[in-house]
Design a protein around this motif. Structure first.
Motif, short mmCIF file in Angstrom:
data_model
loop_
_atom_site.label_atom_id
_atom_site.label_comp_id
_atom_site.label_asym_id
_atom_site.label_seq_id
_atom_site.Cartn_x
_atom_site.Cartn_y
_atom_site.Cartn_z
N VAL A 98 -36.47 -21.68 -52.12
CA VAL A 98 -36.58 -23.10 -51.80
C VAL A 98 -35.50 -23.44 -50.78
CG1 VAL A 98 -36.54 -25.45 -52.71
CG2 VAL A 98 -37.45 -23.60 -54.11
N ILE A 99 -35.90 -24.07 -49.68
CA ILE A 99 -34.96 -24.37 -48.59
C ILE A 99 -35.08 -25.84 -48.20
CG2 ILE A 99 -34.28 -23.83 -46.22
CD1 ILE A 99 -35.40 -21.02 -46.67
N LYS A 100 -33.95 -26.51 -48.17
CA LYS A 100 -33.89 -27.94 -47.82
C LYS A 100 -33.07 -28.10 -46.56
CE LYS A 100 -34.23 -32.43 -49.25
NZ LYS A 100 -33.64 -33.15 -48.15
N LEU A 101 -33.66 -28.74 -45.55
CA LEU A 101 -32.98 -28.96 -44.27
C LEU A 101 -32.75 -30.45 -44.06
CD1 LEU A 101 -35.36 -26.87 -41.94
CD2 LEU A 101 -33.35 -26.01 -43.11
N ASN A 102 -31.55 -30.80 -43.59
CA ASN A 102 -31.35 -32.13 -43.04
C ASN A 102 -30.39 -32.01 -41.86
OD1 ASN A 102 -28.61 -32.28 -44.00
ND2 ASN A 102 -29.34 -33.09 -45.98
N GLU A 103 -29.98 -33.11 -41.31
CA GLU A 103 -29.17 -33.07 -40.09
C GLU A 103 -27.74 -32.62 -40.32
OE1 GLU A 103 -30.55 -33.29 -37.26
OE2 GLU A 103 -32.49 -33.89 -38.07
N GLN A 104 -27.30 -32.58 -41.59
CA GLN A 104 -25.91 -32.25 -41.88
C GLN A 104 -25.72 -30.90 -42.57
OE1 GLN A 104 -23.49 -34.08 -40.62
NE2 GLN A 104 -25.10 -35.41 -39.78
N ARG A 105 -26.72 -30.44 -43.32
CA ARG A 105 -26.57 -29.18 -44.02
C ARG A 105 -27.92 -28.55 -44.33
NH1 ARG A 105 -24.82 -30.27 -50.34
NH2 ARG A 105 -26.65 -31.48 -50.97
N ILE A 106 -27.86 -27.26 -44.65
CA ILE A 106 -29.04 -26.50 -45.06
C ILE A 106 -28.73 -25.90 -46.43
CG2 ILE A 106 -30.49 -24.49 -44.55
CD1 ILE A 106 -29.64 -24.89 -41.57
N LEU A 107 -29.64 -26.07 -47.38
CA LEU A 107 -29.50 -25.48 -48.70
C LEU A 107 -30.59 -24.43 -48.89
CD1 LEU A 107 -28.89 -28.62 -50.96
CD2 LEU A 107 -27.19 -26.95 -50.21
N ILE A 108 -30.18 -23.25 -49.36
CA ILE A 108 -31.12 -22.16 -49.62
C ILE A 108 -30.93 -21.70 -51.05
CG2 ILE A 108 -31.90 -19.86 -48.93
CD1 ILE A 108 -30.49 -20.35 -46.24
N ALA A 109 -32.00 -21.75 -51.83
CA ALA A 109 -31.96 -21.31 -53.23
C ALA A 109 -33.02 -20.24 -53.45
CB ALA A 109 -32.21 -22.49 -54.16
#
Length: 259
Positions: A24-35
């Protein structure tokens, strides 16, 4: 390039879904989260929750689904390791994740295309439960040359039914409110209109009230993967990596990757 039959996992985008791993990967303008879950199966068929599926490159990262490693049964046969190939591809392209992703996909195609037919059949048998029979999925996430967050999904499979050729699909994705995933069940829980998706969202709504705003995204991703394990062959333990806009990578949750 092929368009696979299961053209979902990023809503209206044609990304193939891996059924055994949930990334699961969440992108926004400030950070990227990868789980990613940590489920692995050894050569004897024994299931372990000790497989790291995420590799950090500093200001970018890679995650693998489906056949992350493959060992030839032939004495002189080559072996495949998705993360090692990703590391080599990224190092060869001076932090350019688009070029690295393209290089990695070429390496995967070259490897699986080069297998003798008996090895192709064996590799294909490992993904028989996947409707698309995807051999390997690679997810590259990071910041592009303009400073924008980007996720590139590469998928490789054999052309059915004779396995004579290798096909691939590529998608470049940008930030959105919802996360992306490689797993069809996780996708349903994120965006689907089903009884179990509704139940999972209701459960998360109750749980999230007890969480601070700063941790809600990563706990939601962890929750989605853990719930996916109730209906799919994925692990309940989750590794989570954060990539900040300044290029720093931080392990927010490390179960296997730094052990």
């Amino acid at each position: 390039m092929c368009v696979l039959r299961y053209a979902l996992c990023a809503a209206i985008l044609g990304i193939p879904c891996a059924q055994a791993t949930s990334i699961v990967i969440k992108l926004n303008e400030q950070r990227i989260l990868i789980a990613a879950d940590t489920l692995g199966i050894d050569a004897a068929g024994v299931v372990h929750e000790d497989q790291c599926k995420i590799m950090s490159f500093g200001k970018a990262a890679f995650a693998a689904a489906s056949i992350s490693s493959f060992s030839s049964t032939m004495a002189s046969g080559p072996n495949w390791d998705a993360k090692s190939e990703a590391q080599s591809a990224y190092a060869a392209h001076s932090d350019d994740i688009e070029a690295a992703a393209d290089d990695w996909r070429s390496r995967a195609e070259r490897y699986f295309r080069g297998l003798v037919i008996s090895e192709r059949v064996r590799a294909r048998s490992l993904v028989h439960d996947d409707p698309d029979h995807v051999l390997v999925v690679g997810a590259f996430a990071g910041w592009d040359s303009h400073g924008a967050a980007e996720l590139i999904i590469e998928a490789v499979r054999f052309e059915e039914p004779d396995l004579a050729n290798v096909q691939h699909l590529v998608q470049a994705l940008r930030p959105r409110d919802l996360p992306y995933t490689t797993n069809i069940v996780t996708q349903e829980l994120i965006e689907g209109k089903s009884a179990r998706a509704d139940a999972v969202r209701a459960e998360w709504h109750r749980k999230s009230k007890k969480l601070g705003t700063a941790v809600q995204d990563l706990r939601w991703m962890e929750f989605l993967i853990a719930k996916t394990s109730e209906w799919a062959k994925v692990g309940k333990k989750v590794d989570i990596l954060e990539i900040n806009r300044d290029g720093r990578s931080v392990w927010l949750q490390d179960v296997t990757c730094l052990q």
